[in-house]
Every structure is written in structure tokens, then in C-alpha cells.
Design a protein around this motif. Sequence first.
Motif, mmCIF file in Angstrom:
data_model
loop_
_atom_site.group_PDB
_atom_site.id
_atom_site.type_symbol
_atom_site.label_atom_id
_atom_site.label_comp_id
_atom_site.label_asym_id
_atom_site.label_seq_id
_atom_site.Cartn_x
_atom_site.Cartn_y
_atom_site.Cartn_z
ATOM 1 N N THR A 73 0.855 -1.188 0.000
ATOM 2 C CA THR A 73 0.000 0.000 0.000
ATOM 3 C C THR A 73 0.888 1.234 0.000
ATOM 4 O O THR A 73 1.783 1.362 0.837
ATOM 5 C CB THR A 73 -0.904 0.026 1.259
ATOM 6 N N LEU A 74 0.637 2.113 -0.973
ATOM 7 C CA LEU A 74 1.407 3.342 -1.096
ATOM 8 C C LEU A 74 0.464 4.514 -1.338
ATOM 9 O O LEU A 74 -0.655 4.325 -1.797
ATOM 10 C CB LEU A 74 2.409 3.238 -2.260
ATOM 11 N N ASN A 75 0.932 5.705 -1.031
ATOM 12 C CA ASN A 75 0.142 6.913 -1.218
ATOM 13 C C ASN A 75 0.921 7.905 -2.066
ATOM 14 O O ASN A 75 2.149 7.986 -1.974
ATOM 15 C CB ASN A 75 -0.198 7.553 0.132
ATOM 16 N N ILE A 76 0.191 8.691 -2.854
ATOM 17 C CA ILE A 76 0.814 9.719 -3.679
ATOM 18 C C ILE A 76 1.273 10.865 -2.779
ATOM 19 O O ILE A 76 0.542 11.296 -1.882
ATOM 20 C CB ILE A 76 -0.168 10.217 -4.751
ATOM 21 N N VAL A 77 2.480 11.328 -3.042
ATOM 22 C CA VAL A 77 3.032 12.455 -2.289
ATOM 23 C C VAL A 77 3.462 13.530 -3.288
ATOM 24 O O VAL A 77 4.019 13.232 -4.341
ATOM 25 C CB VAL A 77 4.215 12.021 -1.379
ATOM 26 N N LEU A 78 3.148 14.764 -2.966
ATOM 27 C CA LEU A 78 3.573 15.896 -3.775
ATOM 28 C C LEU A 78 4.816 16.470 -3.107
ATOM 29 O O LEU A 78 4.740 17.066 -2.022
ATOM 30 C CB LEU A 78 2.461 16.943 -3.856
ATOM 31 N N ILE A 79 5.954 16.255 -3.737
ATOM 32 C CA ILE A 79 7.241 16.652 -3.166
ATOM 33 C C ILE A 79 7.413 18.166 -3.277
ATOM 34 O O ILE A 79 7.186 18.756 -4.334
ATOM 35 C CB ILE A 79 8.412 15.940 -3.876
ATOM 36 N N GLN A 80 7.805 18.779 -2.172
ATOM 37 C CA GLN A 80 8.061 20.214 -2.101
ATOM 38 C C GLN A 80 9.471 20.439 -1.565
ATOM 39 O O GLN A 80 10.093 19.517 -1.030
ATOM 40 C CB GLN A 80 7.050 20.885 -1.150
ATOM 41 N N ASN A 81 9.943 21.649 -1.685
ATOM 42 C CA ASN A 81 11.236 22.009 -1.134
ATOM 43 C C ASN A 81 11.003 23.117 -0.110
ATOM 44 O O ASN A 81 10.486 24.169 -0.481
ATOM 45 C CB ASN A 81 12.153 22.494 -2.257
ATOM 46 N N PRO A 82 11.297 22.871 1.149
ATOM 47 C CA PRO A 82 11.948 21.702 1.738
ATOM 48 C C PRO A 82 10.997 20.503 1.808
ATOM 49 O O PRO A 82 9.781 20.654 1.738
ATOM 50 C CB PRO A 82 12.336 22.182 3.137
ATOM 51 N N ILE A 83 11.573 19.333 1.968
ATOM 52 C CA ILE A 83 10.811 18.073 1.963
ATOM 53 C C ILE A 83 9.715 18.065 3.031
ATOM 54 O O ILE A 83 8.669 17.446 2.848
ATOM 55 C CB ILE A 83 11.757 16.849 2.119
ATOM 56 N N GLU A 84 9.914 18.789 4.127
ATOM 57 C CA GLU A 84 8.929 18.826 5.207
ATOM 58 C C GLU A 84 7.612 19.467 4.769
ATOM 59 O O GLU A 84 6.571 19.260 5.379
ATOM 60 C CB GLU A 84 9.474 19.587 6.429
ATOM 61 N N ASP A 85 7.636 20.251 3.678
ATOM 62 C CA ASP A 85 6.428 20.883 3.151
ATOM 63 C C ASP A 85 5.682 19.991 2.164
ATOM 64 O O ASP A 85 4.624 20.372 1.657
ATOM 65 C CB ASP A 85 6.771 22.217 2.473
ATOM 66 N N SER A 86 6.223 18.813 1.870
ATOM 67 C CA SER A 86 5.552 17.878 0.977
ATOM 68 C C SER A 86 4.233 17.434 1.585
ATOM 69 O O SER A 86 4.092 17.389 2.804
ATOM 70 C CB SER A 86 6.442 16.658 0.734
ATOM 71 N N VAL A 87 3.256 17.115 0.716
ATOM 72 C CA VAL A 87 1.944 16.688 1.202
ATOM 73 C C VAL A 87 1.600 15.303 0.673
ATOM 74 O O VAL A 87 1.952 14.939 -0.449
ATOM 75 C CB VAL A 87 0.823 17.697 0.836
ATOM 76 N N VAL A 88 0.895 14.538 1.506
ATOM 77 C CA VAL A 88 0.513 13.165 1.191
ATOM 78 C C VAL A 88 -0.997 13.089 1.047
ATOM 79 O O VAL A 88 -1.735 13.645 1.850
ATOM 80 C CB VAL A 88 0.980 12.198 2.309
ATOM 81 N N ASN A 89 -1.436 12.356 0.028
ATOM 82 C CA ASN A 89 -2.857 12.074 -0.166
ATOM 83 C C ASN A 89 -3.164 10.749 0.543
ATOM 84 O O ASN A 89 -2.867 9.682 0.017
ATOM 85 C CB ASN A 89 -3.184 11.978 -1.649
ATOM 86 N N PHE A 90 -3.752 10.839 1.727
ATOM 87 C CA PHE A 90 -4.068 9.635 2.489
ATOM 88 C C PHE A 90 -5.445 9.059 2.154
ATOM 89 O O PHE A 90 -5.762 7.955 2.567
ATOM 90 C CB PHE A 90 -4.003 9.911 3.998
ATOM 91 N N ILE A 91 -6.292 9.814 1.426
ATOM 92 C CA ILE A 91 -7.623 9.272 1.133
ATOM 93 C C ILE A 91 -7.688 8.513 -0.192
ATOM 94 O O ILE A 91 -8.715 7.956 -0.529
ATOM 95 C CB ILE A 91 -8.730 10.357 1.169
#
Length: 126
Positions: A73-91
Motif C-alpha cells: 500500500t502506497l500513497n501519492i506524495v507531492l514533493i516540495q522544497n523543503p521536503i517537510e512541506d511535501s503533502v501526502v494524499n491519504f484518502i
Amino acid sequence: MKFEIATPLLGFENVKEVTLEKIDDIFMKMQAVNDQYLSFTLIDPFVLRKYDFEVPTHIQKLLEIDENSNILTLNIVLIQNPIEDSVVNFIGPIVFNTDNKKASQIILPEGTKYGIAEKISTFLQK
């Protein structure tokens, strides 16, 4: 590894086949076979949080999942700079049956405890 997409990816209905490539212990790259410019960064949600949901029966049948199946099971992540600002689609998790190389995205029902764009920084220890 190459996977057949058993149900259309939301917004990417023309994607029928993808390859999955490990980036590191947390991230993977999912690349559309028919479009060299279409790829997604995926993340293992279990390294970030406690995460559970029921795979709908019709998806279990499509992916031929049973109690002995090897599931990823994996989720799509939108990578941002810095990495801590990246967002994950958990739904919208993507479930991969690594035994028969079939995959499907599941859209979790409204009212779920997960979000569509949760910052990774929320889950990192300070």
C-alpha cells in the motif's frame, strides 16, 4: 516491476499499466508505461502514521486478493522544497498485489479520519 491498473487512477483514466521503482526505504516512483512524462512519487504511509482501511470487496476480487496475498500500500506524495512541506494524499491509497502484478487506487469514504493533502512535517518528530 510492472503492474496492470485494474481500476482507473482518479484523473488519469488512460493509465492502464505502470512500473514501480524503489527510490529508497520510504519513497517509490510509479511511472506510466504509455506516457514517459507521467510519473508519481509514492510513499509508504506506515512510516508516517498508524494507517488502516478496508479494501472494498470488489477491489479484492479485481486484484485477486486473499489472506495469503502479498500486498503493498502506497500513497501519492507531492514533493516540495523543503521536503517537510511535501503533502501526502491519504484518502486515495494505491494497493498493489505483488503476486499477480495488479494494482488499484481506492478512494476512502467521506468522513474518513485521513486527509487529501496532509503535510509530512505533521508526522516528523521535532
